[in-house]
Scaffold this motif. Structure first.
Motif, PDB file in Angstrom:
ATOM      1  N   SER A   1       0.808  -1.223   0.000  1.00 42.29           N
ATOM      2  CA  SER A   1       0.000   0.000   0.000  1.00 42.29           C
ATOM      3  C   SER A   1       0.835   1.264   0.000  1.00 42.29           C
ATOM      4  CB  SER A   1      -0.931   0.008   1.212  1.00 42.29           C
ATOM      5  OG  SER A   1      -0.184   0.207   2.406  1.00 42.29           O
ATOM      6  N   GLY A   2       2.077   1.177   0.476  1.00 48.90           N
ATOM      7  CA  GLY A   2       2.899   2.368   0.647  1.00 48.90           C
ATOM      8  C   GLY A   2       2.773   2.975   2.030  1.00 48.90           C
ATOM      9  N   GLY A   3       1.895   2.397   2.867  1.00 48.24           N
ATOM     10  CA  GLY A   3       1.693   2.947   4.205  1.00 48.24           C
ATOM     11  C   GLY A   3       0.837   4.192   4.158  1.00 48.24           C
ATOM     12  N   LEU A   4       0.924   4.995   5.182  1.00 50.10           N
ATOM     13  CA  LEU A   4       0.146   6.245   5.262  1.00 50.10           C
ATOM     14  C   LEU A   4       0.901   7.348   4.542  1.00 50.10           C
ATOM     15  CD1 LEU A   4      -1.036   5.981   8.978  1.00 50.10           C
ATOM     16  CD2 LEU A   4      -2.330   5.436   6.913  1.00 50.10           C
ATOM     17  N   SER A   5       0.873   7.281   3.217  1.00 48.48           N
ATOM     18  CA  SER A   5       1.579   8.247   2.360  1.00 48.48           C
ATOM     19  C   SER A   5       3.072   8.278   2.658  1.00 48.48           C
ATOM     20  CB  SER A   5       0.979   9.656   2.517  1.00 48.48           C
ATOM     21  OG  SER A   5      -0.373   9.674   2.107  1.00 48.48           O
ATOM     22  N   GLU A   6       3.630   7.128   3.075  1.00 53.01           N
ATOM     23  CA  GLU A   6       5.067   7.041   3.354  1.00 53.01           C
ATOM     24  C   GLU A   6       5.864   6.733   2.093  1.00 53.01           C
ATOM     25  OE1 GLU A   6       5.789   4.600   7.068  1.00 53.01           O
ATOM     26  OE2 GLU A   6       3.640   4.287   6.779  1.00 53.01           O
ATOM     27  N   ALA A   7       5.260   5.997   1.172  1.00 52.58           N
ATOM     28  CA  ALA A   7       5.941   5.605  -0.058  1.00 52.58           C
ATOM     29  C   ALA A   7       4.891   5.351  -1.129  1.00 52.58           C
ATOM     30  CB  ALA A   7       6.781   4.346   0.177  1.00 52.58           C
ATOM     31  N   LEU A   8       5.317   5.280  -2.368  1.00 51.22           N
ATOM     32  CA  LEU A   8       4.400   4.992  -3.460  1.00 51.22           C
ATOM     33  C   LEU A   8       3.912   3.545  -3.369  1.00 51.22           C
ATOM     34  CD1 LEU A   8       6.328   6.679  -6.391  1.00 51.22           C
ATOM     35  CD2 LEU A   8       4.159   7.452  -5.419  1.00 51.22           C
ATOM     36  N   PRO A   9       2.644   3.282  -3.685  1.00 49.48           N
ATOM     37  CA  PRO A   9       2.149   1.903  -3.692  1.00 49.48           C
ATOM     38  C   PRO A   9       2.771   1.110  -4.836  1.00 49.48           C
ATOM     39  CG  PRO A   9       0.469   3.394  -4.544  1.00 49.48           C
ATOM     40  CD  PRO A   9       1.582   4.247  -4.043  1.00 49.48           C
ATOM     41  N   THR A  10       3.073  -0.150  -4.555  1.00 53.62           N
ATOM     42  CA  THR A  10       3.780  -0.963  -5.535  1.00 53.62           C
ATOM     43  C   THR A  10       3.221  -2.384  -5.585  1.00 53.62           C
ATOM     44  OG1 THR A  10       5.442  -1.408  -3.823  1.00 53.62           O
ATOM     45  CG2 THR A  10       5.977   0.282  -5.458  1.00 53.62           C
ATOM     46  N   LEU A  11       3.517  -3.061  -6.689  1.00 52.34           N
ATOM     47  CA  LEU A  11       3.157  -4.456  -6.889  1.00 52.34           C
ATOM     48  C   LEU A  11       4.407  -5.185  -7.378  1.00 52.34           C
ATOM     49  CD1 LEU A  11       0.741  -6.437  -6.813  1.00 52.34           C
ATOM     50  CD2 LEU A  11       0.227  -5.769  -9.156  1.00 52.34           C
ATOM     51  N   HIS A  12       4.721  -6.322  -6.736  1.00 50.19           N
ATOM     52  CA  HIS A  12       5.978  -7.011  -7.002  1.00 50.19           C
ATOM     53  C   HIS A  12       5.743  -8.460  -7.405  1.00 50.19           C
ATOM     54  CE1 HIS A  12       8.100  -3.693  -4.890  1.00 50.19           C
ATOM     55  NE2 HIS A  12       6.995  -3.706  -4.154  1.00 50.19           N
ATOM     56  N   ARG A  13       6.530  -8.953  -8.363  1.00 49.54           N
ATOM     57  CA  ARG A  13       6.528 -10.361  -8.745  1.00 49.54           C
ATOM     58  C   ARG A  13       7.813 -11.005  -8.225  1.00 49.54           C
ATOM     59  NH1 ARG A  13       6.879 -10.319 -14.247  1.00 49.54           N
ATOM     60  NH2 ARG A  13       9.064 -10.954 -14.240  1.00 49.54           N
ATOM     61  N   ILE A  14       7.649 -12.116  -7.495  1.00 50.63           N
ATOM     62  CA  ILE A  14       8.788 -12.757  -6.829  1.00 50.63           C
ATOM     63  C   ILE A  14       8.954 -14.191  -7.330  1.00 50.63           C
ATOM     64  CG2 ILE A  14       9.608 -13.615  -4.589  1.00 50.63           C
ATOM     65  CD1 ILE A  14       8.286 -11.195  -3.304  1.00 50.63           C
ATOM     66  N   ASP A  15      10.191 -14.574  -7.597  1.00 52.73           N
ATOM     67  CA  ASP A  15      10.533 -15.964  -7.867  1.00 52.73           C
ATOM     68  C   ASP A  15      10.536 -16.681  -6.523  1.00 52.73           C
ATOM     69  OD1 ASP A  15      11.968 -18.404  -8.172  1.00 52.73           O
ATOM     70  OD2 ASP A  15      12.947 -17.619  -9.970  1.00 52.73           O
ATOM     71  N   ALA A  16       9.556 -17.560  -6.313  1.00 53.33           N
ATOM     72  CA  ALA A  16       9.379 -18.190  -5.006  1.00 53.33           C
ATOM     73  C   ALA A  16      10.455 -19.229  -4.708  1.00 53.33           C
ATOM     74  CB  ALA A  16       8.001 -18.844  -4.920  1.00 53.33           C
ATOM     75  N   GLN A  17      11.180 -19.667  -5.719  1.00 50.66           N
ATOM     76  CA  GLN A  17      12.260 -20.628  -5.492  1.00 50.66           C
ATOM     77  C   GLN A  17      13.557 -19.912  -5.138  1.00 50.66           C
ATOM     78  OE1 GLN A  17      11.412 -23.856  -5.387  1.00 50.66           O
ATOM     79  NE2 GLN A  17       9.356 -23.117  -5.878  1.00 50.66           N
ATOM     80  N   ALA A  18      13.893 -18.887  -5.908  1.00 51.03           N
ATOM     81  CA  ALA A  18      15.135 -18.146  -5.668  1.00 51.03           C
ATOM     82  C   ALA A  18      14.979 -17.060  -4.615  1.00 51.03           C
ATOM     83  CB  ALA A  18      15.623 -17.519  -6.979  1.00 51.03           C
ATOM     84  N   LEU A  19      13.730 -16.751  -4.237  1.00 49.93           N
ATOM     85  CA  LEU A  19      13.431 -15.691  -3.256  1.00 49.93           C
ATOM     86  C   LEU A  19      13.942 -14.334  -3.732  1.00 49.93           C
ATOM     87  CD1 LEU A  19      14.169 -17.512   0.146  1.00 49.93           C
ATOM     88  CD2 LEU A  19      12.057 -17.446  -1.190  1.00 49.93           C
ATOM     89  N   LEU A  20      13.736 -14.070  -5.023  1.00 51.14           N
ATOM     90  CA  LEU A  20      14.196 -12.821  -5.619  1.00 51.14           C
ATOM     91  C   LEU A  20      13.036 -12.062  -6.247  1.00 51.14           C
ATOM     92  CD1 LEU A  20      17.456 -14.024  -7.417  1.00 51.14           C
ATOM     93  CD2 LEU A  20      17.300 -12.701  -5.293  1.00 51.14           C
ATOM     94  N   VAL A  21      13.036 -10.739  -6.092  1.00 44.71           N
ATOM     95  CA  VAL A  21      12.056  -9.890  -6.756  1.00 44.71           C
ATOM     96  C   VAL A  21      12.449  -9.766  -8.223  1.00 44.71           C
ATOM     97  CG1 VAL A  21      11.021  -7.600  -6.878  1.00 44.71           C
ATOM     98  CG2 VAL A  21      11.538  -8.609  -4.646  1.00 44.71           C
ATOM     99  N   GLU A  22      11.566 -10.227  -9.115  1.00 47.75           N
ATOM    100  CA  GLU A  22      11.844 -10.209 -10.551  1.00 47.75           C
ATOM    101  C   GLU A  22      11.382  -8.925 -11.219  1.00 47.75           C
ATOM    102  OE1 GLU A  22      11.558 -14.860 -11.860  1.00 47.75           O
ATOM    103  OE2 GLU A  22       9.713 -13.684 -11.884  1.00 47.75           O
ATOM    104  N   HIS A  23      10.298  -8.359 -10.699  1.00 47.60           N
ATOM    105  CA  HIS A  23       9.712  -7.193 -11.358  1.00 47.60           C
ATOM    106  C   HIS A  23       8.892  -6.396 -10.347  1.00 47.60           C
ATOM    107  CE1 HIS A  23       8.208  -4.795 -14.711  1.00 47.60           C
ATOM    108  NE2 HIS A  23       7.008  -4.887 -14.176  1.00 47.60           N
ATOM    109  N   SER A  24       8.921  -5.078 -10.473  1.00 43.17           N
ATOM    110  CA  SER A  24       8.142  -4.197  -9.595  1.00 43.17           C
ATOM    111  C   SER A  24       7.442  -3.138 -10.419  1.00 43.17           C
ATOM    112  CB  SER A  24       9.050  -3.525  -8.556  1.00 43.17           C
ATOM    113  OG  SER A  24       9.694  -4.475  -7.739  1.00 43.17           O
TER     114      SER A  24
END
Length: 216
Positions: A92-115
């Motif tokens: 959500s970004g919190g209470l206007s603390e940061a921009l809201p984001t959506l992330h795709r994660i490789d569940a095997q490597a535990l790495l964020v692939e795309h945001s």
């Protein structure tokens, strides 16, 4: 989970409760150091959204121990798994603390692939869901938004809120039907909208309607 056990998130305990669902007793806790929300299991790992942080926690489903964490955006609140076994995390970004984001994660490597940034600082998206085919995500950010899991997300409005107060979102597990609740002013009875390829209908429901469960 298996062996008649379940994990239950907790607002105040800074821990996840391990529960025996056969006799309704608490077997122990997994210390998390903060408030947790939604969880999903992929293989032998359980992924947990930790509110108030920028972390998704990783729990070993066999030992029920906290083994790792993945850095995402501020305040992850909901999780889904797509048709390719990828983990999606809505922040959500919190209470206007940061921009809201959506992330795709490789569940095997535990790495964020795309945001993707999916709103402005004043927004607070929530209630990430996925359709039965696992190829389209949906979420609430005032309106009901959707995006394709393949390639560029390209979010678009699929159902505009108008003068409604959308509060809950659910996707039918066996069809393309989308269900969204209108909590109105949280004092009157709410409305449940069913969005289908053939049109939209609605039903009156109770006060503060926030969730939908589909019987098997």
């Amino acid at each position: 989970m298996s062996n008649g056990q379940a994990l239950v998130s907790d607002l105040y305990a800074n821990a996840i409760q391990i529960v025996d669902i056969n006799n309704c007793t608490t077997l122990g806790q997994i210390q998390t150091g903060g408030w947790t929300e939604e969880m999903v299991q992929i293989g032998n790992r359980i992924f947990v959204a930790q509110m108030g942080t920028d972390k998704v926690l990783v729990i070993d489903a066999t030992t029920l121990t906290l083994t790792d964490s993945i850095q995402v955006g501020r305040e992850p609140n909901s999780l889904e798994v797509d048709q390719n076994g990828k983990l999606w995390v809505l922040c959500s970004g919190g209470l206007s603390e940061a921009l809201p984001t959506l992330h795709r994660i490789d569940a095997q490597a535990l790495l964020v692939e795309h945001s993707d940034t999916i709103g402005v600082l004043a927004d607070s998206p929530t209630k990430l869901g996925i359709n039965a085919a696992g190829d389209h995500l949906y979420w609430l950010n005032g309106d009901v938004y959707t995006g394709n899991v393949a390639g560029a997300l390209m979010p678009s409005i699929t159902f505009a809120k108008g003068n409604r107060n959308f509060y809950g979102l659910a996707l039918h597990p066996n069809s393309d039907d989308i269900y969204v609740t209108d909590a109105k002013d949280f004092q009157r009875k709410g409305q449940l909208y069913r969005i289908r390829t053939t049109g939209v209908d609605s039903f009156e429901v109770g006060i503060n309607a926030g969730g939908v469960y589909f019987l098997p």
